[in-house]
Design a protein around this motif. Sequence first.
Motif, PDB file in Angstrom:
ATOM      1  N   GLY A   1      37.762  31.700  48.732  1.00 17.33           N
ATOM      2  CA  GLY A   1      36.645  30.765  48.671  1.00 17.33           C
ATOM      3  C   GLY A   1      35.471  31.270  49.478  1.00 17.33           C
ATOM      4  O   GLY A   1      35.650  31.864  50.548  1.00 17.33           O
TER       5      GLY A   1
ATOM      6  N   PHE B   1      43.634  27.935  48.016  1.00 18.30           N
ATOM      7  CA  PHE B   1      42.919  29.051  48.627  1.00 18.30           C
ATOM      8  C   PHE B   1      43.823  29.874  49.539  1.00 18.30           C
ATOM      9  O   PHE B   1      44.610  29.331  50.319  1.00 18.30           O
TER      10      PHE B   1
ATOM     11  N   ASP C   1      32.023  29.882  51.184  1.00 20.57           N
ATOM     12  CA  ASP C   1      31.277  28.705  51.613  1.00 20.57           C
ATOM     13  C   ASP C   1      29.998  29.166  52.297  1.00 20.57           C
ATOM     14  O   ASP C   1      29.800  30.350  52.564  1.00 20.57           O
TER      15      ASP C   1
ATOM     16  N   LEU D   1      43.189  33.539  45.684  1.00 21.62           N
ATOM     17  CA  LEU D   1      41.888  32.874  45.573  1.00 21.62           C
ATOM     18  C   LEU D   1      41.155  32.952  46.903  1.00 21.62           C
ATOM     19  O   LEU D   1      41.678  32.512  47.937  1.00 21.62           O
TER      20      LEU D   1
ATOM     21  N   HIS E   1      34.740  24.522  40.001  1.00 15.48           N
ATOM     22  CA  HIS E   1      35.079  25.748  39.269  1.00 15.48           C
ATOM     23  C   HIS E   1      36.141  26.573  39.986  1.00 15.48           C
ATOM     24  O   HIS E   1      36.975  27.210  39.343  1.00 15.48           O
ATOM     25  N   SER E   2      36.170  26.549  41.322  1.00 16.76           N
ATOM     26  CA  SER E   2      37.225  27.283  42.022  1.00 16.76           C
ATOM     27  C   SER E   2      38.597  26.693  41.686  1.00 16.76           C
ATOM     28  O   SER E   2      39.566  27.440  41.471  1.00 16.76           O
TER      29      SER E   2
ATOM     30  N   CYS F   1      35.315  32.855  44.418  1.00 19.34           N
ATOM     31  CA  CYS F   1      34.490  31.748  43.917  1.00 19.34           C
ATOM     32  C   CYS F   1      33.720  31.092  45.054  1.00 19.34           C
ATOM     33  O   CYS F   1      34.274  30.874  46.141  1.00 19.34           O
ATOM     34  N   SER F   2      32.478  30.743  44.793  1.00 17.56           N
ATOM     35  CA  SER F   2      31.750  29.893  45.727  1.00 17.56           C
ATOM     36  C   SER F   2      32.310  28.480  45.640  1.00 17.56           C
ATOM     37  O   SER F   2      32.916  28.094  44.634  1.00 17.56           O
ATOM     38  N   VAL F   3      32.100  27.694  46.700  1.00 13.67           N
ATOM     39  CA  VAL F   3      32.649  26.343  46.752  1.00 13.67           C
ATOM     40  C   VAL F   3      31.542  25.365  47.109  1.00 13.67           C
ATOM     41  O   VAL F   3      30.886  25.508  48.143  1.00 13.67           O
TER      42      VAL F   3
ATOM     43  N   VAL G   1      28.871  35.313  46.940  1.00 14.52           N
ATOM     44  CA  VAL G   1      30.109  35.682  46.257  1.00 14.52           C
ATOM     45  C   VAL G   1      30.196  37.202  46.085  1.00 14.52           C
ATOM     46  O   VAL G   1      31.258  37.813  46.296  1.00 14.52           O
TER      47      VAL G   1
ATOM     48  N   SER H   1      40.975  28.971  39.014  1.00 14.99           N
ATOM     49  CA  SER H   1      42.174  29.522  39.661  1.00 14.99           C
ATOM     50  C   SER H   1      43.447  28.925  39.068  1.00 14.99           C
ATOM     51  O   SER H   1      44.425  29.646  38.837  1.00 14.99           O
TER      52      SER H   1
END
Length: 344
Positions: free
Chosen positions: A196, A231, A198, A194, A177-178, A170-172, A264, A182
């Motif tokens: 992340g 994460f 960035d 998970l 949503h992350s 997932c993008s953060v 992502v 998750s």
Amino acid sequence: MLELIGNTPLARITAPLPFAHGGFWAKLEGLGLGGMKARAAASMLLAARARGELRPGAAVVESTSGTLGIGLAFAGRTLGHPVVLVVDDELEPGMRALLRAHGTRLEVVDRPHPEGGWQQARLDRLRAVLDSLPGAYWPDQYNNPDNARGYASLAREIAERLDRVDVLVCSVGTGGHSAGVSRALRAYWPGLRLVGVDSVGSTIFGQPARRRLMRGLGSSIHPRNVAYGAFDEVHWVGPAEAVDTCRRMAEGCFVTGGWSTGAVARVAAWAARREPGAEVVAVFPDGPERYLGSVFDDGYRRAHGLHLPPRTHPVEIAQADSVEVSGWARCRTVVDPRRVEVPA
């Protein structure tokens, strides 16, 4: 209308990004009505109405780089609330036109804050707008737990399609949503990892804040919605890697998107290649339409040096604050940079 939110496709991505891999699943949130953040927008507004914090017909005021703005425009109008969005000068003309077409009022900030960048500048203007609109409601997407709760439906849609998920990428940005996806998916598969993603120049995971070319992921502040403990690792991706990936996907599998999606996808393909047999799922937050004048424009690409060969593997760093990264990098130690060590 709110019942139309979500139910987005789940696609199998096998295009080399940049190398061959075993494939990963991509949740195509850019194809949802109101975009991915319509889930969060509806969740935040409905919860605020239930608590009495958002009165009937009251204005909704929020800071956005664009994506949440579309979601709020949809949810706000559906629920009968005028929407005021605080945006900045770097918001694309096409996105401004689209937001205005949906009936939102835009407050445009023309210079970044010297320390907090565009985000802090927008938040400063937002507070002034709130003072001028008695009764207005600020969802505060960066810190509102109803943001993350809005993505339980996304997790459920994934679980209904797949027998297992080993790795979620997932993008953060706000962290919504992350955290939400998750947490919900781990109820099905507790061992889920998970990852992340960035942006280079973002301070979320402890790097120094710098002016960022990419929008939609990363931050110049520390949102409380970021669930640091969830994460297993974090990657920082630069604009050159994101652009390269978006263009490879556009040509190789037709499915593509903007900065967040490219970042992502780069990491998800790397994870699928690194762990053959693992079921990797990535959330693609957007489609390509907003980025025709940037990611997919050759002149823009050359002007920003994005035509140069990008990194094909992440550089490993031991701690997020041990070195300032300038391109794709990876760290397997994730800590909350807001945590203050108290001397004994």
